[in-house]
Design a protein around this motif. Structure first.
Motif, PDB file in Angstrom:
ATOM      1  N   PRO A 141      13.750   4.450 -18.831  1.00 55.59           N
ATOM      2  CA  PRO A 141      12.479   3.761 -19.095  1.00 55.59           C
ATOM      3  C   PRO A 141      12.492   3.093 -20.463  1.00 55.59           C
ATOM      4  O   PRO A 141      13.140   3.564 -21.401  1.00 55.59           O
ATOM      5  N   LEU A 142      11.768   1.983 -20.565  1.00 58.63           N
ATOM      6  CA  LEU A 142      11.755   1.203 -21.792  1.00 58.63           C
ATOM      7  C   LEU A 142      10.675   1.720 -22.734  1.00 58.63           C
ATOM      8  O   LEU A 142       9.547   2.001 -22.321  1.00 58.63           O
ATOM      9  N   ARG A 143      11.047   1.858 -24.006  1.00 58.50           N
ATOM     10  CA  ARG A 143      10.108   2.290 -25.034  1.00 58.50           C
ATOM     11  C   ARG A 143       9.765   1.121 -25.948  1.00 58.50           C
ATOM     12  O   ARG A 143      10.635   0.342 -26.318  1.00 58.50           O
ATOM     13  N   PHE A 144       8.484   0.975 -26.270  1.00 55.75           N
ATOM     14  CA  PHE A 144       8.055  -0.040 -27.236  1.00 55.75           C
ATOM     15  C   PHE A 144       8.792   0.179 -28.552  1.00 55.75           C
ATOM     16  O   PHE A 144       8.904   1.306 -29.034  1.00 55.75           O
ATOM     17  N   ALA A 145       9.286  -0.903 -29.157  1.00 51.27           N
ATOM     18  CA  ALA A 145      10.000  -0.825 -30.428  1.00 51.27           C
ATOM     19  C   ALA A 145       9.320  -1.767 -31.420  1.00 51.27           C
ATOM     20  O   ALA A 145       9.347  -2.991 -31.228  1.00 51.27           O
ATOM     21  N   VAL A 146       8.705  -1.209 -32.455  1.00 50.83           N
ATOM     22  CA  VAL A 146       7.937  -2.025 -33.383  1.00 50.83           C
ATOM     23  C   VAL A 146       8.817  -3.066 -34.060  1.00 50.83           C
ATOM     24  O   VAL A 146       8.359  -4.179 -34.363  1.00 50.83           O
ATOM     25  N   ARG A 173      21.051   3.759 -43.412  1.00 50.79           N
ATOM     26  CA  ARG A 173      19.871   3.238 -44.106  1.00 50.79           C
ATOM     27  C   ARG A 173      20.081   1.803 -44.569  1.00 50.79           C
ATOM     28  O   ARG A 173      19.183   0.955 -44.420  1.00 50.79           O
ATOM     29  N   ASP A 174      21.234   1.505 -45.158  1.00 53.12           N
ATOM     30  CA  ASP A 174      21.492   0.151 -45.653  1.00 53.12           C
ATOM     31  C   ASP A 174      21.433  -0.868 -44.514  1.00 53.12           C
ATOM     32  O   ASP A 174      20.959  -2.000 -44.699  1.00 53.12           O
ATOM     33  N   GLU A 175      21.879  -0.485 -43.343  1.00 55.88           N
ATOM     34  CA  GLU A 175      21.850  -1.381 -42.199  1.00 55.88           C
ATOM     35  C   GLU A 175      20.404  -1.668 -41.779  1.00 55.88           C
ATOM     36  O   GLU A 175      20.053  -2.807 -41.436  1.00 55.88           O
ATOM     37  N   VAL A 176      19.569  -0.643 -41.797  1.00 56.47           N
ATOM     38  CA  VAL A 176      18.161  -0.837 -41.438  1.00 56.47           C
ATOM     39  C   VAL A 176      17.467  -1.744 -42.453  1.00 56.47           C
ATOM     40  O   VAL A 176      16.715  -2.652 -42.093  1.00 56.47           O
ATOM     41  N   LEU A 193      10.225  -0.741 -40.650  1.00 59.14           N
ATOM     42  CA  LEU A 193      11.508  -0.538 -39.969  1.00 59.14           C
ATOM     43  C   LEU A 193      12.109   0.816 -40.314  1.00 59.14           C
ATOM     44  O   LEU A 193      12.625   1.513 -39.429  1.00 59.14           O
ATOM     45  N   THR A 194      12.058   1.209 -41.578  1.00 61.26           N
ATOM     46  CA  THR A 194      12.648   2.501 -41.933  1.00 61.26           C
ATOM     47  C   THR A 194      11.825   3.659 -41.397  1.00 61.26           C
ATOM     48  O   THR A 194      12.363   4.727 -41.086  1.00 61.26           O
ATOM     49  N   ALA A 195      10.514   3.477 -41.244  1.00 59.19           N
ATOM     50  CA  ALA A 195       9.648   4.551 -40.769  1.00 59.19           C
ATOM     51  C   ALA A 195       9.542   4.617 -39.253  1.00 59.19           C
ATOM     52  O   ALA A 195       9.058   5.604 -38.705  1.00 59.19           O
ATOM     53  N   SER A 196      10.004   3.565 -38.565  1.00 53.56           N
ATOM     54  CA  SER A 196       9.907   3.529 -37.103  1.00 53.56           C
ATOM     55  C   SER A 196      10.845   4.555 -36.462  1.00 53.56           C
ATOM     56  O   SER A 196      11.762   5.080 -37.106  1.00 53.56           O
ATOM     57  N   GLY A 197      10.610   4.840 -35.188  1.00 52.32           N
ATOM     58  CA  GLY A 197      11.494   5.768 -34.487  1.00 52.32           C
ATOM     59  C   GLY A 197      12.929   5.310 -34.495  1.00 52.32           C
ATOM     60  O   GLY A 197      13.851   6.104 -34.773  1.00 52.32           O
ATOM     61  N   SER A 198      13.160   4.038 -34.216  1.00 51.33           N
ATOM     62  CA  SER A 198      14.530   3.513 -34.219  1.00 51.33           C
ATOM     63  C   SER A 198      15.144   3.599 -35.603  1.00 51.33           C
ATOM     64  O   SER A 198      16.318   3.948 -35.765  1.00 51.33           O
TER      65      SER A 198
END
Length: 221
Positions: free
Chosen positions: A132-137, A195-198, A180-185
């Motif tokens: 199933p697809l999850r919403f990604a902020v 972290r640097d990639e995010v 982005l850093t605080a999101s689930g992904s």
């Protein structure tokens, strides 16, 4: 006999967004719901679109199959599902304005009003392509950045779904790094030491490169 929702003409399907030039949907199923578009922009910020964009910006060509195995399935699945006649571009926060310019160039090349399907890939909530697809902020923000940039160039006949994404990006642009850093992904990637990639993925308009899919390979547009 009345047509079923799946076989009815796009203009009569309520979720096709066929009356709008700029459309927004989520994942492979969302792409299938939309009317066919001249341009499909795949947005998978963490990490498919961003990783491939940076690789192409560095001078490389990236096969779709290889990227799917090495990076992620989500964005790759959407790109693979696009209509063969569509121009398929990869978009993210890092190249949002460049994507808008590439779409404008394609419209000028065609000499006709060009329809654009912006597809936020989302995240699979379970392993495997059928999960199933999850919403990604992050994909909401990336799609919104591209739609906002299209509007700035005058391509602004947007579906309500697309308009809402653009407004969310405009309102939250100053908080993109935190979101982005605080999101689930983001938290998942931080837990893997990325972290640097995010943080790099949160850099808006950092590159001018737009990958386009040609014969199964992403190359610079």
């Amino acid at each position: 006999m009345p047509s079923s929702p799946d076989t009815a003409p796009p203009s009569s399907r309520p979720f096709s967004q066929s009356t709008y030039q700029v459309r927004l949907e989520w994942g492979v199923d969302g792409l299938a719901r939309l009317a066919p578009a001249d341009v499909v922009v795949v947005v998978d910020v963490l990490r498919f679109s961003t990783t491939v964009t940076d690789a192409v910006a560095a001078g490389g060509d990236v096969p779709l199959d290889a990227a799917a195995h090495a990076v992620s399935l989500n964005g790759a699945a959407v790109a693979a599902a696009a209509d063969p006649g569509a121009t398929v571009l990869l978009g993210c926060l890092r190249n949002a304005a460049a994507v808008a310019r590439a779409v404008m160039a394609e419209q000028e090349r065609r000499g006709a009003r060009t329809s654009i399907a912006v597809i936020a890939a989302g995240e699979l909530a379970a392993r495997g392509p059928a999960g199933p697809l999850r919403f990604a902020v992050e994909d909401q923000l990336g799609a919104g950045a591209i739609i906002d940039a299209l509007g700035a160039l005058g391509i602004d006949h947007t579906a309500p779904e697309a308009a809402a994404a653009a407004e969310s990006f405009r309102a939250l642009r100053g908080a993109v790094r935190h979101l982005l850093t605080a999101s689930g992904s983001g938290q998942e990637l931080l837990g893997r030491g990325l972290r640097d990639e995010v943080l790099a993925a949160a850099s808006v308009d950092a590159v001018d490169t737009v990958p386009v899919l040609r014969d199964g390979v992403f190359v610079a547009s």
